[in-house]
Design an enzyme around this catalytic site. Structure first.
Site, mmCIF file in Angstrom:
data_model
loop_
_atom_site.group_PDB
_atom_site.id
_atom_site.type_symbol
_atom_site.label_atom_id
_atom_site.label_comp_id
_atom_site.label_asym_id
_atom_site.label_seq_id
_atom_site.Cartn_x
_atom_site.Cartn_y
_atom_site.Cartn_z
ATOM 1 N N ASP A 189 -51.683 78.769 33.649
ATOM 2 C CA ASP A 189 -51.238 78.939 35.023
ATOM 3 C C ASP A 189 -49.742 78.634 35.031
ATOM 4 O O ASP A 189 -49.208 78.003 34.106
ATOM 5 C CB ASP A 189 -52.003 78.040 36.003
ATOM 6 C CG ASP A 189 -51.840 78.540 37.446
ATOM 7 O OD1 ASP A 189 -50.950 79.394 37.692
ATOM 8 O OD2 ASP A 189 -52.591 78.096 38.332
HETATM 9 C C1 BGC Z 1 -51.124 80.056 40.899
HETATM 10 C C2 BGC Z 1 -51.748 81.245 40.187
HETATM 11 C C3 BGC Z 1 -50.791 82.399 40.196
HETATM 12 C C4 BGC Z 1 -49.490 81.973 39.558
HETATM 13 C C5 BGC Z 1 -48.444 83.069 39.528
HETATM 14 C C6 BGC Z 1 -49.734 79.738 40.361
HETATM 15 O O1 BGC Z 1 -49.113 78.779 41.143
HETATM 16 O O2 BGC Z 1 -51.954 78.932 40.773
HETATM 17 O O3 BGC Z 1 -52.955 81.594 40.814
HETATM 18 O O4 BGC Z 1 -51.350 83.489 39.537
HETATM 19 O O5 BGC Z 1 -48.941 80.890 40.291
HETATM 20 O O6 BGC Z 1 -47.995 83.343 40.806
#
Ligand code: BGC
Length: 768
Positions: free
Chosen positions: A232
């Site tokens: 993530d």
């Molecule tokens: C989120 C993800 C997301 C990623 C990219 C993170 O903060 O938890 O779900 O895909 O950011 O935007």
């Protein structure tokens, strides 16, 4: 180890180049190595629509994005219970991704809704792992049929936003396997996502991004995942530990720090270069998949996608109550009052990384006017301001009461303001804003015919006010066409067929994680274990506002003729769930006078198993479309896994023999037909060892006779009389064998334990 195709390429890369590849470039791209022709690919959020940022995005990746179709959010899609529809939505997102040159879409999210307070519940499908897994798999399949990869997220146990980057979820293995990992497992095994995104949080103290058990042992070795694991955004705490654990790509770019640490560790001999090669190999594998899809580009018909968004949103609408058959709105209305700012300014998606810039937005007020035509007067009053500190609620409410007075019906649009739920923080309560409840009361005082339409991502408590509304419609955050979709349902153009994928509790205090959320000192205890959602409400046998699986239709359905047969396991080919053990078929009939869709739900219980089991668990569902009077037979195949529990002692899934209750119905609390069958098979006995209890020895088919004989022939005289007295047996039953022997001393002899155990291996059945 590198695949054969990449061996020579890997050999050409320098250590620095390899280390650079396991970290991103900017916010949305992987790194390229032009010297050897390794390209870069783009990834983009998200689960219910694309969020492609122009250029390389801003510093936090949350700014503007290129317009894309905003489909219903996951909490809405989960309520559709419609696998084909969700696959279609996935394919549309995949086409838009191809059109924008995006190779991987960052979704779906299949984390369970452990508590209604999770601020990100709107991005998750259900409180039930089967619904999350089946619909998550459909989304992945849809996206991937278009030659674009999906990223299954957030793996795993990311069930709250509070301290999401550090919190450690303390959760036992049975709960992990049966509850929090089960949806992921189904998606991985059945839909083979190109990538899996690890979560931010820790699980039992270990960051998901550096957990070899999670990322390698379970995900790859046990479930057979062959894609790439991406972090993530910002989830990597220790880049070297992450690569070792099985993380292949750190996102976004760590501006060189991750690659530097990885290369230095190889040089220092603390990281085996082959481990780095493995990650690079998987990245190259992802690039292969992306390039096999061909050059970017797809034909996207924005109008078609909007029409799909409308059809999808209508399928997600859950008709919770329909007192006095207020809905669908009658043909002979002269004037309706539409009240609530959400009718004019819809809230159709949540905030954070999944936020889409829609191609257009339908509002329910405009759609109702269009659908009802000029013969019906539609008057509107906003009633309240949404997240507007300047709103004069009293004046707005007074105006709304005036509009509602004398109207044939009032359609009141209520819901959560955006500031109440978002990625990044959790909710503090599950109530509607006070001014909205006051507005409902004021309107209901002057007009008895009130339909409430809700816009919210996570559930709201309805108990304090639902008696003031005749009909109650849960429209969720329905995406850019949510407004027209709910209008379709209100006027009866669409017969509602959504069902709750999450329980609506009477009170927050009734919910499973209450008292164990959001944790303290960096840790949250999953004390309710496997009893999440309806499993908890059923365990404690408490009433709920609306149960899991509930949803009304403008027609009615009967479920009859349940027939459950035990399958011959040998005759049935096994898939990952093991062989089919039971087949349950049921006849479903549309008994009303309108075409409509029923979600037939098949629950299973194991009443005799000594280990705690849920009262019932959803093990199959099917959405069927029936003309008035039409019947169909729905068959559910229940495989070994559907009857099993995870046994920590056995380190695997075990099926207890004995009765299985199969219950089919229209919700978890509206069971229409049930039958009990016996699985047969030997009674389970624990394998015996020196610390098995006397009761376990006596229950063992071989151990029993051995123990009796050993006591009868004890050196100090016949001790088998001990067993003749029931109270003594009850009292000593919990004593482990070795302790009993120590206590009896010379009377049984020093070597009694060894004698009893000798040659016992393999004697008798040894299921846990
Ligand atoms: C989120 C993800 C997301 C990623 C990219 C993170 O903060 O938890 O779900 O895909 O950011 O935007």
């Amino acid at each position: 180890m590198p695949g054969p195709d990449h061996r020579s390429l890997l050999a050409e890369l320098t250590l620095e180049e390899k280390a650079s590849l396991v970290s991103g470039s900017g916010f949305w791209h992987t790194r390229s190595v032009e010297r050897v022709g390794i390209p870069s690919i783009m990834v983009s959020d998200g689960p219910h629509g694309l969020r492609v940022q122009p250029g390389d995005g801003d510093h936090v990746g949350l700014g503007d994005s290129i317009p894309a179709t905003c489909f219903p959010t996951a909490s809405a899609l989960g309520s559709s219970f419609d696998v084909d529809l969700v696959r279609e939505v996935g394919a549309a997102i995949g086409r838009e991704a191809r059109d924008q040159g995006v190779s991987v879409v960052l979704g779906p999210g299949v984390n369970l809704k452990r508590t209604p307070l999770c601020g990100r519940n709107f991005e998750y499908l259900s409180e039930d792992p089967l619904v999350s897994g089946v619909l998550g798999a459909a989304l992945v399949e849809g996206v991937q049929t278009e030659g674009v990869g999906a990223s299954l997220k957030h793996f795993a146990v990311n069930n709250q936003e509070t301290e999401r980057l550090r919190i450690s979820a303390r959760v036992d293995e049975r709960t992990l396997r049966e509850t929090y990992l089960a949806g992921f497992e189904r998606v991985v095994r059945t839909a083979a996502p190109w990538t899996v995104m690890c979560s931010y949080n820790r699980i039992n103290g270990v960051y998901a991004s550096e957990d070899p058990w999670l990322l390698t042992e379970v995900l790859r070795d046990q479930w057979g995942f062959d894609g790439l694991v991406v972090s993530d955004w910002g989830a990597v705490d220790d880049p070297v530990a992450a690569v070792v654990a099985g993380l292949d790509l750190e996102m976004p770019s760590s501006h060189g720090s991750g690659p530097r640490a990885v290369a230095a560790a190889v040089r220092a001999g603390t990281l085996d270069e082959r481990v780095l090669d493995r990650a690079v190999d998987r990245l190259l594998g992802l690039l292969d998949r992306a390039s096999a899809a061909g050059a970017p580009g797809a034909t996207v018909d924005v109008d078609d996608h909007h029409a799909l968004a409308r059809r999808a949103a209508a399928e997600c609408v859950v008709l919770l109550a329909n007192g006095g058959s207020l809905l669908p709105l009658a043909d002979d209305l002269a004037r309706i009052a539409v009240v609530g700012e959400f009718a004019r300014t819809p809230r159709f998606q949540g905030a954070g990384s999944s936020k889409v810039t829609p191609t257009r937005v339908d509002d329910a007020l405009g759609a109702l006017r269009d659908l009802l035509g000029p013969s019906v007067t539609v008057d509107f009053a906003p009633g309240f301001g949404v997240d507007d500190p300047g709103a004069d609620d009293a004046a707005l409410a007074a105006e709304a009461v005036e509009v509602a007075t004398g109207a044939d019906v009032v359609v009141l649009f209520l819901g959560l303001p955006p500031s109440f739920e978002s990625e990044g923080f959790d909710r503090r309560h599950i109530d509607l804003p006070d001014e909205q409840v006051r507005l409902l009361e004021a309107v209901a005082d002057v007009n008895a015919r009130v339909v409430v339409v809700l816009a919210n991502g996570g559930v709201v408590s309805t108990a304090p006010w639902q008696h003031r509304a005749g009909a109650l419609v849960e429209a969720w955050l329905g995406g850019q066409a949510g407004g027209s979709a709910v209008a379709d349902v209100l006027v009866g153009r669409v017969n509602p067929s959504g069902r709750l994928a999450e329980t609506v509790p009477l009170r927050l205090e009734d919910t499973p994680a209450f008292g164990n959320f959001p944790g303290e000192d960096g840790e949250v205890l999953y004390g309710e274990r496997i009893f999440v959602g309806y499993r908890f409400h059923d365990l404690v046998d408490r009433p709920v506002a609306f149960p899991f699986g509930h949803g009304l239709s403008y027609t009615t359905f009967d479920h009859t003729d349940l027939d459950v047969t035990v399958a011959d396991p040998v005759a049935v080919p096994a898939d990952w769930r093991g062989p089919v053990r039971l087949r349950a078929s049921v006849v479903v009939t549309n008994t009303g006078d309108r075409a409509g869709k029923e979600v037939v739900q098949c629950y299973v219980a194991r009443p005799d198993e000594p280990a705690p089991r849920p009262v019932r668990e959803l093990r199959g569902f099917a959405k069927v479309d029936l003309a008035p009077g039409e019947s169909t037979t729905v068959t559910f195949e229940l495989a070994e896994r559907d009857l099993a529990r995870w046994s920590v002692r056995s380190g695997g899934w075990v099926v207890h023999p004995g009765p299985v209750e199969v219950a089919v119905g229209a919700s978890s609390r509206d069971i229409r037909v049930a039958a009990t069958v016996d699985l047969g098979g030997p009674a389970p006995v624990a394998p015996l060892d020196r610390s098995s209890t006397m009761a376990e020895w006596l229950a063992h088919p071989v151990g029993h006779d051995r123990l009796v004989e050993a006591l009868r022939t004890a050196p100090g005289g016949d001790l088998s009389l001990l067993l003749a007295d029931e109270d003594t047996v009850m009292m000593l039953g919990s004593f482990p064998l070795n302790r009993l022997v120590t206590m009896l001393g010379d009377a049984v002899g020093d070597d009694a334990v060894e004698r009893l155990l000798a040659g016992l291996d393999g004697d008798g059945p040894t299921t846990a």
